[in-house]
Design a protein around this motif. Structure first.
Motif, PDB file in Angstrom:
ATOM      1  N   MET A   1       0.819  -1.187   0.000  1.00  0.00           N
ATOM      2  CA  MET A   1       0.000   0.000   0.000  1.00  0.00           C
ATOM      3  C   MET A   1       0.867   1.257   0.000  1.00  0.00           C
ATOM      4  N   ALA A   2       2.109   1.149  -0.202  1.00  0.00           N
ATOM      5  CA  ALA A   2       3.115   2.199  -0.045  1.00  0.00           C
ATOM      6  C   ALA A   2       2.729   3.555  -0.621  1.00  0.00           C
ATOM      7  N   ASP A   3       2.739   3.700  -1.955  1.00  0.00           N
ATOM      8  CA  ASP A   3       2.519   5.017  -2.545  1.00  0.00           C
ATOM      9  C   ASP A   3       1.134   5.178  -3.147  1.00  0.00           C
ATOM     10  N   GLU A   4       0.271   4.215  -2.980  1.00  0.00           N
ATOM     11  CA  GLU A   4      -1.048   4.297  -3.570  1.00  0.00           C
ATOM     12  C   GLU A   4      -2.041   4.866  -2.560  1.00  0.00           C
ATOM     13  N   SER A   5      -2.994   5.658  -3.060  1.00  0.00           N
ATOM     14  CA  SER A   5      -4.045   6.134  -2.170  1.00  0.00           C
ATOM     15  C   SER A   5      -5.076   5.024  -2.044  1.00  0.00           C
ATOM     16  N   PRO A   6      -5.805   4.971  -0.923  1.00  0.00           N
ATOM     17  CA  PRO A   6      -6.773   3.898  -0.725  1.00  0.00           C
ATOM     18  C   PRO A   6      -7.785   3.788  -1.855  1.00  0.00           C
ATOM     19  N   SER A   7      -8.125   4.896  -2.509  1.00  0.00           N
ATOM     20  CA  SER A   7      -9.141   4.847  -3.561  1.00  0.00           C
ATOM     21  C   SER A   7      -8.629   4.159  -4.827  1.00  0.00           C
ATOM     22  N   THR A   8      -7.319   4.010  -5.000  1.00  0.00           N
ATOM     23  CA  THR A   8      -6.787   3.361  -6.196  1.00  0.00           C
ATOM     24  C   THR A   8      -6.488   1.881  -5.971  1.00  0.00           C
ATOM     25  N   ILE A   9      -6.629   1.401  -4.756  1.00  0.00           N
ATOM     26  CA  ILE A   9      -6.369   0.006  -4.439  1.00  0.00           C
ATOM     27  C   ILE A   9      -7.696  -0.745  -4.467  1.00  0.00           C
ATOM     28  N   SER A  10      -7.711  -1.878  -5.126  1.00  0.00           N
ATOM     29  CA  SER A  10      -8.962  -2.638  -5.228  1.00  0.00           C
ATOM     30  C   SER A  10      -9.371  -3.190  -3.863  1.00  0.00           C
ATOM     31  N   PRO A  11     -10.670  -3.327  -3.627  1.00  0.00           N
ATOM     32  CA  PRO A  11     -11.128  -3.952  -2.383  1.00  0.00           C
ATOM     33  C   PRO A  11     -10.521  -5.343  -2.175  1.00  0.00           C
ATOM     34  N   LYS A  12     -10.360  -6.104  -3.254  1.00  0.00           N
ATOM     35  CA  LYS A  12      -9.776  -7.442  -3.119  1.00  0.00           C
ATOM     36  C   LYS A  12      -8.345  -7.363  -2.607  1.00  0.00           C
ATOM     37  N   THR A  13      -7.568  -6.395  -3.091  1.00  0.00           N
ATOM     38  CA  THR A  13      -6.186  -6.227  -2.625  1.00  0.00           C
ATOM     39  C   THR A  13      -6.167  -5.802  -1.161  1.00  0.00           C
ATOM     40  N   ILE A  14      -7.045  -4.899  -0.779  1.00  0.00           N
ATOM     41  CA  ILE A  14      -7.133  -4.457   0.622  1.00  0.00           C
ATOM     42  C   ILE A  14      -7.425  -5.644   1.533  1.00  0.00           C
ATOM     43  N   VAL A  15      -8.401  -6.453   1.160  1.00  0.00           N
ATOM     44  CA  VAL A  15      -8.772  -7.610   1.978  1.00  0.00           C
ATOM     45  C   VAL A  15      -7.647  -8.640   2.011  1.00  0.00           C
ATOM     46  N   ARG A  16      -7.029  -8.919   0.877  1.00  0.00           N
ATOM     47  CA  ARG A  16      -5.924  -9.884   0.848  1.00  0.00           C
ATOM     48  C   ARG A  16      -4.746  -9.390   1.702  1.00  0.00           C
ATOM     49  N   ASP A  17      -4.431  -8.090   1.635  1.00  0.00           N
ATOM     50  CA  ASP A  17      -3.344  -7.536   2.461  1.00  0.00           C
ATOM     51  C   ASP A  17      -3.685  -7.623   3.944  1.00  0.00           C
ATOM     52  N   TYR A  18      -4.928  -7.315   4.298  1.00  0.00           N
ATOM     53  CA  TYR A  18      -5.400  -7.445   5.679  1.00  0.00           C
ATOM     54  C   TYR A  18      -5.249  -8.895   6.149  1.00  0.00           C
ATOM     55  N   HIS A  19      -5.748  -9.813   5.333  1.00  0.00           N
ATOM     56  CA  HIS A  19      -5.736 -11.238   5.679  1.00  0.00           C
ATOM     57  C   HIS A  19      -4.301 -11.750   5.868  1.00  0.00           C
ATOM     58  N   HIS A  20      -3.434 -11.390   4.942  1.00  0.00           N
ATOM     59  CA  HIS A  20      -2.029 -11.809   5.049  1.00  0.00           C
ATOM     60  C   HIS A  20      -1.386 -11.242   6.322  1.00  0.00           C
ATOM     61  N   ALA A  21      -1.699  -9.995   6.648  1.00  0.00           N
ATOM     62  CA  ALA A  21      -1.102  -9.376   7.841  1.00  0.00           C
ATOM     63  C   ALA A  21      -1.522 -10.108   9.113  1.00  0.00           C
ATOM     64  N   TRP A  22      -2.830 -10.293   9.331  1.00  0.00           N
ATOM     65  CA  TRP A  22      -3.233 -10.898  10.605  1.00  0.00           C
ATOM     66  C   TRP A  22      -2.857 -12.373  10.669  1.00  0.00           C
ATOM     67  N   THR A  23      -2.897 -13.091   9.537  1.00  0.00           N
ATOM     68  CA  THR A  23      -2.534 -14.506   9.590  1.00  0.00           C
ATOM     69  C   THR A  23      -1.026 -14.706   9.698  1.00  0.00           C
ATOM     70  N   SER A  24      -0.268 -13.642   9.489  1.00  0.00           N
ATOM     71  CA  SER A  24       1.183 -13.679   9.708  1.00  0.00           C
ATOM     72  C   SER A  24       1.543 -13.181  11.101  1.00  0.00           C
ATOM     73  N   GLY A  25       0.527 -12.806  11.890  1.00  0.00           N
ATOM     74  CA  GLY A  25       0.756 -12.348  13.258  1.00  0.00           C
ATOM     75  C   GLY A  25       0.925 -10.848  13.405  1.00  0.00           C
ATOM     76  N   ASP A  26       0.818 -10.090  12.312  1.00  0.00           N
ATOM     77  CA  ASP A  26       0.984  -8.642  12.378  1.00  0.00           C
ATOM     78  C   ASP A  26      -0.385  -7.964  12.490  1.00  0.00           C
ATOM     79  N   VAL A  27      -0.959  -8.039  13.680  1.00  0.00           N
ATOM     80  CA  VAL A  27      -2.299  -7.505  13.914  1.00  0.00           C
ATOM     81  C   VAL A  27      -2.324  -5.988  13.726  1.00  0.00           C
ATOM     82  N   ASP A  28      -1.266  -5.292  14.122  1.00  0.00           N
ATOM     83  CA  ASP A  28      -1.229  -3.834  13.939  1.00  0.00           C
ATOM     84  C   ASP A  28      -1.341  -3.464  12.459  1.00  0.00           C
ATOM     85  N   ARG A  29      -0.588  -4.131  11.622  1.00  0.00           N
ATOM     86  CA  ARG A  29      -0.682  -3.868  10.178  1.00  0.00           C
ATOM     87  C   ARG A  29      -2.073  -4.227   9.661  1.00  0.00           C
ATOM     88  N   ALA A  30      -2.610  -5.335  10.107  1.00  0.00           N
ATOM     89  CA  ALA A  30      -3.953  -5.742   9.687  1.00  0.00           C
ATOM     90  C   ALA A  30      -4.971  -4.649  10.005  1.00  0.00           C
TER      91      ALA A  30
END
Length: 130
Positions: A1-30
């Motif tokens: 999500m580095a240089d992109e604004s939230p409106s340019t990121i697809s909902p699927k990418t947002i959810v996949r990034d969230y899912h990867h973060a919490w399932t990797s133990g990074d709840v803060d990032r999630a």
């Protein structure tokens, strides 16, 4: 999500990034992908607000020993994930989540899983069926 604004990121990418973060133990990032006023319906509980949601996810994330993705589907701002969360006591109980994304953040989640599969093993002797 580095240089992109939230409106340019697809909902699927947002959810996949969230899912990867919490399932990797990074709840803060999630939680960086979750709206402050998120609503989550989970087995046995309705969670309102980011802190309640964080507490719920943080309570389960340390138990994960692995994750096996099954599938994901997206329809505009709604995304469904299906996966096997693996713990020391179970590796075969599937889970499903259905997310709604608004303004680049997850604002609603419906979480489906078998709570009994993640509880302590039954300590009773096996029963025979007549």
């Amino acid at each position: 999500m580095a240089d992109e604004s939230p409106s340019t990121i697809s909902p699927k990418t947002i959810v996949r990034d969230y899912h990867h973060a919490w399932t990797s133990g990074d709840v803060d990032r999630a939680m960086s992908f979750v709206a402050d006023d998120v609503f989550c319906r989970a087995p046995g509980v309705d969670l309102r607000g980011k802190e309640a949601y964080r507490e719920f996810i943080a309570g389960f994330a340390p138990m994960l020993t692995g994750i096996t993705d099954i599938a994901d589907f997206a329809d505009d701002n709604r995304v469904a994930l299906f996966y096997y969360p693996e713990t020391a006591t179970t590796a075969t109980a599937p889970a499903a989540e259905f997310f709604t994304v608004s303004g680049g953040l997850i604002c609603e989640s419906v979480l489906i899983f078998d709570r009994l599969s993640y509880g302590p093993p039954d300590q009773d002797e096996p029963h025979e069926i007549d």
